[in-house]
Design a protein around this motif. Structure first.
Motif, PDB file in Angstrom:
ATOM      1  N   UNK A   1     -11.645  45.932  53.736  1.00 53.04           N
ATOM      2  CA  UNK A   1     -12.447  46.110  55.286  1.00 53.04           C
ATOM      3  C   UNK A   1     -14.080  45.700  55.006  1.00 53.04           C
TER       4      UNK A   1
ATOM      5  N   UNK B   1     -20.303  42.020  52.328  1.00 55.71           N
ATOM      6  CA  UNK B   1     -21.111  41.898  53.281  1.00 55.71           C
ATOM      7  C   UNK B   1     -21.849  43.657  54.150  1.00 55.71           C
ATOM      8  N   UNK B   2     -21.626  43.937  53.716  1.00 52.35           N
ATOM      9  CA  UNK B   2     -21.456  45.254  53.917  1.00 52.35           C
ATOM     10  C   UNK B   2     -21.404  46.631  52.610  1.00 52.35           C
TER      11      UNK B   2
ATOM     12  N   UNK C   1     -25.248  45.153  51.922  1.00 48.81           N
ATOM     13  CA  UNK C   1     -25.876  46.074  53.699  1.00 48.81           C
ATOM     14  C   UNK C   1     -27.029  47.609  53.044  1.00 48.81           C
TER      15      UNK C   1
ATOM     16  N   UNK D   1     -21.300  53.301  60.170  1.00 46.91           N
ATOM     17  CA  UNK D   1     -20.520  52.477  60.409  1.00 46.91           C
ATOM     18  C   UNK D   1     -19.962  52.539  58.078  1.00 46.91           C
TER      19      UNK D   1
ATOM     20  N   UNK E   1     -16.302  51.510  56.838  1.00 49.26           N
ATOM     21  CA  UNK E   1     -15.628  50.445  56.108  1.00 49.26           C
ATOM     22  C   UNK E   1     -15.056  51.782  54.727  1.00 49.26           C
TER      23      UNK E   1
ATOM     24  N   UNK F   1     -24.264  45.555  65.189  1.00 51.91           N
ATOM     25  CA  UNK F   1     -24.158  46.376  64.365  1.00 51.91           C
ATOM     26  C   UNK F   1     -23.056  45.072  63.474  1.00 51.91           C
TER      27      UNK F   1
ATOM     28  N   UNK G   1     -21.515  44.395  60.629  1.00 51.18           N
ATOM     29  CA  UNK G   1     -21.337  44.998  60.194  1.00 51.18           C
ATOM     30  C   UNK G   1     -19.824  45.145  60.319  1.00 51.18           C
ATOM     31  N   UNK G   2     -19.944  46.386  61.666  1.00 50.91           N
ATOM     32  CA  UNK G   2     -18.687  46.628  62.578  1.00 50.91           C
ATOM     33  C   UNK G   2     -18.163  45.454  63.829  1.00 50.91           C
TER      34      UNK G   2
ATOM     35  N   UNK H   1     -15.963  43.227  61.172  1.00 55.36           N
ATOM     36  CA  UNK H   1     -14.913  43.988  60.924  1.00 55.36           C
ATOM     37  C   UNK H   1     -13.742  44.001  62.814  1.00 55.36           C
TER      38      UNK H   1
ATOM     39  N   UNK I   1     -12.577  41.057  62.941  1.00 55.19           N
ATOM     40  CA  UNK I   1     -11.255  40.038  61.982  1.00 55.19           C
ATOM     41  C   UNK I   1      -9.637  41.143  62.396  1.00 55.19           C
TER      42      UNK I   1
ATOM     43  N   UNK J   1      -9.729  52.452  61.248  1.00 52.36           N
ATOM     44  CA  UNK J   1      -9.154  51.026  61.926  1.00 52.36           C
ATOM     45  C   UNK J   1      -8.205  51.346  62.376  1.00 52.36           C
TER      46      UNK J   1
END
Lengths: 117, 256
Positions: free
Chosen positions: A16, A21-22, A25, A64, A68, B36, B38-39, B42, B45, B132
């Protein structure tokens, strides 16, 4: 969270978040949370600003983290967000204490996630 | 299909990121509007791995530019954008007649928020955090919907009849219509440029047990005509005595 259960194994987390990078964060959020946590006990304008920033941080994490795979962090952030939203309207001592406790719990989980990964 | 240069006009300072796999030929193109990173990363991708071409923006204004310049198969819109509320953005997109299905993402968990999202013009709603596999399934479901099922709105010139909200608009402005006049307009819009027999109108507007006065259809047509005219509709209701009515779009031949 839509009935989804956490997948705490490292392989799933890496899929994931392949570039980490997550996780980076989460590290930044941990530092920001620590700084905000220190400002909460003080009454006055600074506390109000800290509550607003804390609510924003918790809201972002609540959305978020679970996506993840960090479900526990997501749930703790959600609880903090609800509590802080209430405390921002009427900042009573019990609500502030509760916000401090929930923020502390979230900070502990962030610590764990960053240290373990 | 796509004018990429228009979408990434430097004047707008737009940061549109194209993220896709090795080949983009004939792939459905998806716009991800998510601040965001990161979201957003994701989702890009995941979608890229599924074979979609993905454009990603972080601001509502960038999304409007991209969606008006490009035909997308799907729009994925986060509700909490920094420059504008995602609900406003979706309404604006629908007002601009952008018809692609919209999947709304949000961390707002209340039922009212979800209902508001869907009634603003979104086709589906996914609450963060989400799994996901569920995200993938929802994207696939939206993309396989036949075009006619994606939208419950019917259009003729600048007239839009929205069956979900039971609203009719001309140029984005709501029309003050009673229920039967709304039904009548919907019928005429759906049959634009085709003659609609009076009997068909009666069957649409009234049940078997309703009593219909001899001039009721004429009265509804009269009222509807006036409403459309004062709202600046670019279409007119034509009467064929003894046959029925037809919504004629301005600029189209009456004998069509």
């Amino acid at each position: 969270m839509n009935g989804w259960k956490p997948c705490p194994d490292k392989t799933a987390l890496a899929l994931l978040d392949p570039d980490g990078s997550f996780l980076e964060r989460l590290q930044q959020d941990r530092e920001a949370l620590k700084a905000l946590l220190e400002r909460l006990p003080e009454e006055g304008g600074d506390r109000k600003t800290a509550l607003t920033k804390l609510e924003k941080l918790a809201h972002r994490l609540a959305g978020a983290a679970g996506t993840f795979g960090h479900d526990a962090i997501g749930e703790a952030a959600m609880a903090l967000e609800d509590c802080v939203a209430e405390a921002a309207v009427v900042p009573t001592a019990p609500l502030i204490d509760m916000a401090i406790e929930k923020a502390g719990r979230l900070h502990g989980l962030l610590n764990k996630a960053v240290e373990e990964t | 299909m796509v004018n990429r240069n228009a979408a990434v006009s430097p004047a707008g300072g737009m940061a549109l990121k194209e993220e896709s796999g090795p080949s983009t030929i004939s792939r459905p193109r998806i716009l991800v509007v998510e601040d965001d990173s990161d979201i957003g990363g994701l989702l890009s991708r995941e979608l890229g791995a599924l074979g979609y071409t993905v454009d990603r923006v972080e601001l509502a204004e960038e999304a409007l530019l991209a969606a008006t310049a490009t035909v997308y198969a799907l729009l994925i819109v986060d509700l909490g954008l920094p420059d504008r509320d995602g609900l406003d953005l979706v309404r604006e997109m629908r007002r601009l007649l952008i018809e692609a299905p919209i999947l709304m993402l949000t961390a707002r968990r209340k039922v009212e928020d979800r209902v508001l999202g869907l009634s603003s013009g979104a086709d589906d709603y996914l609450v963060k955090p989400f799994a996901i596999p569920e995200f993938r399934a929802r994207v696939a479901a939206l993309l396989r919907r036949p075009a006619r099922m994606r939208d419950n709105r019917f259009r003729a010139a600048n007239i839009v009849v929205d069956r979900d909200s039971l609203e009719a608009r001309v140029g984005g402005v709501g029309l003050p219509l009673a229920r039967k006049q709304f039904q009548l307009l919907e019928l005429l819009v759906r049959r634009k440029n085709h003659m609609t027999p009076k009997r068909m109108i009666e069957e649409t507007l009234y049940g078997f047990n309703d009593e219909v006065s001899p001039n009721s259809i004429e009265a509804h047509i009269y009222k509807l005509r006036n409403v459309l005219k004062s709202a600046g509709a670019e279409a007119t209701i034509e009467t064929r005595r003894g046959i029925g009515y037809r919504l004629v779009l301005h600029g189209d031949s009456v004998e069509g």
